[in-house]
Design a protein around this motif. Structure first.
Motif, PDB file in Angstrom:
ATOM      1  N   ASN A  57    -108.775  16.446  49.999  1.00 28.76           N
ATOM      2  CA  ASN A  57    -108.523  17.889  50.529  1.00 28.76           C
ATOM      3  C   ASN A  57    -107.164  18.045  49.783  1.00 28.76           C
ATOM      4  O   ASN A  57    -106.456  19.153  50.236  1.00 28.76           O
ATOM      5  CB  ASN A  57    -108.243  17.866  51.999  1.00 28.76           C
ATOM      6  N   GLY A  58    -107.100  17.869  48.274  1.00 28.84           N
ATOM      7  CA  GLY A  58    -106.132  18.521  47.642  1.00 28.84           C
ATOM      8  C   GLY A  58    -106.364  19.730  46.717  1.00 28.84           C
ATOM      9  O   GLY A  58    -107.510  20.490  47.367  1.00 28.84           O
ATOM     10  N   VAL A  59    -105.684  20.369  46.261  1.00 33.50           N
ATOM     11  CA  VAL A  59    -105.830  21.604  45.847  1.00 33.50           C
ATOM     12  C   VAL A  59    -106.326  21.448  44.479  1.00 33.50           C
ATOM     13  O   VAL A  59    -105.690  20.596  43.494  1.00 33.50           O
ATOM     14  CB  VAL A  59    -104.289  22.377  45.671  1.00 33.50           C
ATOM     15  N   GLU A  60    -107.496  22.053  44.059  1.00 31.85           N
ATOM     16  CA  GLU A  60    -107.984  22.058  42.686  1.00 31.85           C
ATOM     17  C   GLU A  60    -107.402  22.990  41.686  1.00 31.85           C
ATOM     18  O   GLU A  60    -106.957  23.912  42.220  1.00 31.85           O
ATOM     19  CB  GLU A  60    -109.371  22.240  42.673  1.00 31.85           C
ATOM     20  N   PHE A  61    -107.336  22.681  40.466  1.00 28.98           N
ATOM     21  CA  PHE A  61    -106.621  23.697  39.313  1.00 28.98           C
ATOM     22  C   PHE A  61    -107.530  24.756  39.642  1.00 28.98           C
ATOM     23  O   PHE A  61    -106.698  26.059  39.501  1.00 28.98           O
ATOM     24  CB  PHE A  61    -106.860  23.083  38.069  1.00 28.98           C
ATOM     25  N   ASP A  62    -108.878  24.934  39.815  1.00 31.07           N
ATOM     26  CA  ASP A  62    -109.525  26.209  39.761  1.00 31.07           C
ATOM     27  C   ASP A  62    -109.179  27.202  40.929  1.00 31.07           C
ATOM     28  O   ASP A  62    -109.362  28.102  41.052  1.00 31.07           O
ATOM     29  CB  ASP A  62    -110.813  25.893  39.892  1.00 31.07           C
ATOM     30  N   LEU A  64    -106.223  27.586  42.090  1.00 31.98           N
ATOM     31  CA  LEU A  64    -104.989  28.315  41.905  1.00 31.98           C
ATOM     32  C   LEU A  64    -105.156  29.696  41.416  1.00 31.98           C
ATOM     33  O   LEU A  64    -106.140  29.896  40.768  1.00 31.98           O
ATOM     34  CB  LEU A  64    -104.133  27.417  41.197  1.00 31.98           C
ATOM     35  N   ARG A  65    -104.087  30.674  41.590  1.00 32.73           N
ATOM     36  CA  ARG A  65    -104.236  31.931  41.229  1.00 32.73           C
ATOM     37  C   ARG A  65    -103.578  32.001  39.764  1.00 32.73           C
ATOM     38  O   ARG A  65    -102.697  31.230  39.299  1.00 32.73           O
ATOM     39  CB  ARG A  65    -103.396  32.719  42.000  1.00 32.73           C
TER      40      ARG A  65
END
Length: 96
Positions: A57-62, A64-65
């Motif tokens: 459940n991490g933040v993927e690079f894609d 991100l704004r």
């Protein structure tokens, strides 16, 4: 509150930073350092290992704004409430 383990650490930091505290200030700062270290020791209870076989459940690079460039604030406006001290800027305390 047991501050003994942190006294040596504080003394080393005091020497490295070339500070000379009065005994009362030293005791208060040793107590604060002890509190900070005890609070941070809570992090030892968490696992920070990344396992790509699980859904983290991490933040993927894609996700991100994109960075957007714009006009910056003028430096004079940003520094208007500061005081120059020793070639640094001191920002007055505004919250308790």
């Amino acid at each position: 509150m047991d501050t003994m383990p942190f006294e040596k650490t504080f003394e080393e930091l005091e020497q490295l930073s070339n500070f000379n505290f009065e005994p009362q200030q030293r005791n208060e700062n040793v107590e604060r350092l002890g509190t900070i270290i005890r609070e941070l020791s809570i992090l030892n209870n968490f696992a920070f290992d990344y396992d790509d076989t699980k859904d983290n459940n991490g933040v993927e690079f894609d996700d991100l704004r994109q960075d957007e460039f714009g006009i910056s604030f003028p430096a004079e406006k940003l520094l208007q409430n500061t005081e120059s001290m020793f070639n640094c800027y001191q920002i007055p305390k505004i919250l308790e």
